[in-house]
Design a protein around this motif. Sequence first.
Motif, short mmCIF file in Angstrom:
data_model
loop_
_atom_site.label_atom_id
_atom_site.label_comp_id
_atom_site.label_asym_id
_atom_site.label_seq_id
_atom_site.Cartn_x
_atom_site.Cartn_y
_atom_site.Cartn_z
N UNK A 217 2.46 41.63 -19.63
CA UNK A 217 2.75 42.88 -20.35
C UNK A 217 2.77 44.14 -19.50
N UNK A 218 2.62 44.00 -18.19
CA UNK A 218 2.70 45.17 -17.33
C UNK A 218 3.43 44.85 -16.03
N UNK A 254 9.44 43.49 -24.36
CA UNK A 254 8.69 43.00 -25.51
C UNK A 254 7.44 42.28 -25.07
N UNK A 255 6.57 42.04 -26.01
CA UNK A 255 5.26 41.49 -25.69
C UNK A 255 5.31 39.99 -25.39
N UNK A 256 4.49 39.60 -24.46
CA UNK A 256 4.33 38.18 -24.17
C UNK A 256 2.85 37.85 -24.14
N UNK A 257 2.56 36.61 -24.43
CA UNK A 257 1.17 36.20 -24.30
C UNK A 257 1.08 34.98 -23.40
N UNK A 258 -0.09 34.85 -22.79
CA UNK A 258 -0.31 33.72 -21.90
C UNK A 258 -0.63 32.49 -22.71
N UNK A 259 0.23 31.50 -22.61
CA UNK A 259 -0.04 30.23 -23.28
C UNK A 259 -1.05 29.44 -22.46
N UNK A 273 -1.14 28.74 -8.35
CA UNK A 273 -1.25 29.28 -9.71
C UNK A 273 -0.20 28.66 -10.60
N UNK A 274 -0.53 28.55 -11.86
CA UNK A 274 0.35 28.03 -12.89
C UNK A 274 0.19 28.90 -14.13
N UNK A 275 1.28 29.35 -14.70
CA UNK A 275 1.19 30.15 -15.92
C UNK A 275 2.37 29.83 -16.84
N UNK A 276 2.13 29.97 -18.13
CA UNK A 276 3.21 29.95 -19.11
C UNK A 276 3.08 31.21 -19.96
N UNK A 277 4.18 31.92 -20.11
CA UNK A 277 4.24 33.07 -21.02
C UNK A 277 5.18 32.74 -22.16
N UNK A 278 4.76 33.09 -23.36
CA UNK A 278 5.67 32.93 -24.49
C UNK A 278 5.68 34.21 -25.31
N UNK A 279 6.76 34.41 -26.06
CA UNK A 279 6.85 35.65 -26.83
C UNK A 279 5.63 35.82 -27.73
#
Lengths: 280, 126
Positions: A217-218, A254-259, A273-279
């Motif tokens: 988000x930033x 738009x906003x995303x959150x860390x899955x 590192x491993x990340x997933x972002x979803x709406x």
Amino acid sequence: MARIIGGYFTSHVPSIGGAIVRGDQQTPYWKPFFDGYPPVREWLAEEKPDVAVCFYNDHGLNFFLDKMPTFAVGAAEVYHNEDEGWGLPVFKSFEGHPALSWHIIEQLVNDEFDITTCQSMLVDHALSIPFELVYPDAPAWPVKLVPIAINTVQFPLPSARRCLALGQAVHRGLESWQGDERIVVIGTGGLSHQLDGERAGFINPDYDRFCMDSLANDPEALVADTTKEIVRKSGSQGVEILNWIAARGALGEGGFREKTRNYHVPISNTAAATMVLEPA
Amino acid sequence: MTIAFAQRERLGEAQGPIPGTTLFDGDAAAKGYALNAMCYSFNDKANREAFRADEDGYCARFHLTPTQREAVRSRNVLAMIAAGGNIYYLAKLAGIFGLSVQDVGAQQTGMSLDAFKQMLLDSGKD
């Protein structure tokens, strides 16, 4: 209409391929790293994307220094891996999606990104390993590929801000695409690591956490530094974070959150590192 | 947290050279072209075998400078970088010598392999 399911971000260290070939996933050294992937697999199994738009950097397989594009977009029917110099097993090929590639190319050039287009393009571990990690048993990759290569090798590198803007332009292309595909955006590489020089082995968990915390988000926070300052904070090869930044741009505003998020030091010489972002 | 951190990082941004780090820029790319071209050729197994069979002849084929030739002969990675080598390409050559990226890191930092690996492990500890 096409739908972007979210973003998958991962390191792409070559030795991960060796660990997979040897079956080392559950050994004490590798387990904390591989444990980051079951949540990504579950997410993909649920969301079932059929196209992957993947930002990565080539390590001297497709591009040599005789011709080094700043940004290159693949528009091939098929993408093969080949021996990268270590005689490791060759990774599976990818089916391309030339129509979507050309649509993205039209969008990018219209938006004044003077890219290189590639109708023939080898793809290296930076593309294959992220798929090996999340589709470990697939006989063939279940997604078609649109690869976008960013020069993170030879200075001057594109600025972080420019990479974010490139991703945002790709997003506009995806938004106007009339197909009904489900699209996953992927950014590979990083996080902090340095292979060369007396500072080899440099890792900076504080900076890595800042990058991971800012990604959803930033993302603007990630583009304030010059590429040289990113190297100072992240290491000579940590600058591969540019691929993550471009991929974040392609997710759109738009906003995303860390899955899910996993961070482990070290894998080889690298903070992984491993990340997933979803709406959101 | 993120904005404050970003500002602190920006305000504290150090200028000038990065210690122990050579940016691979146009000067380095021009200087290292022959060496990197040779390393690029090692994507092909037959070329790796040709190098092993006749290192002098193979280096001559790629017109390495005397400095580059000496850096390769002495397996000295810092000297290869000083001669314009790029680590992504040098890694292909290091593979022929049986050196992993940890071996290469240990050599460049002047540490033992165990000490270098321990430093990496320690980087991950809070």
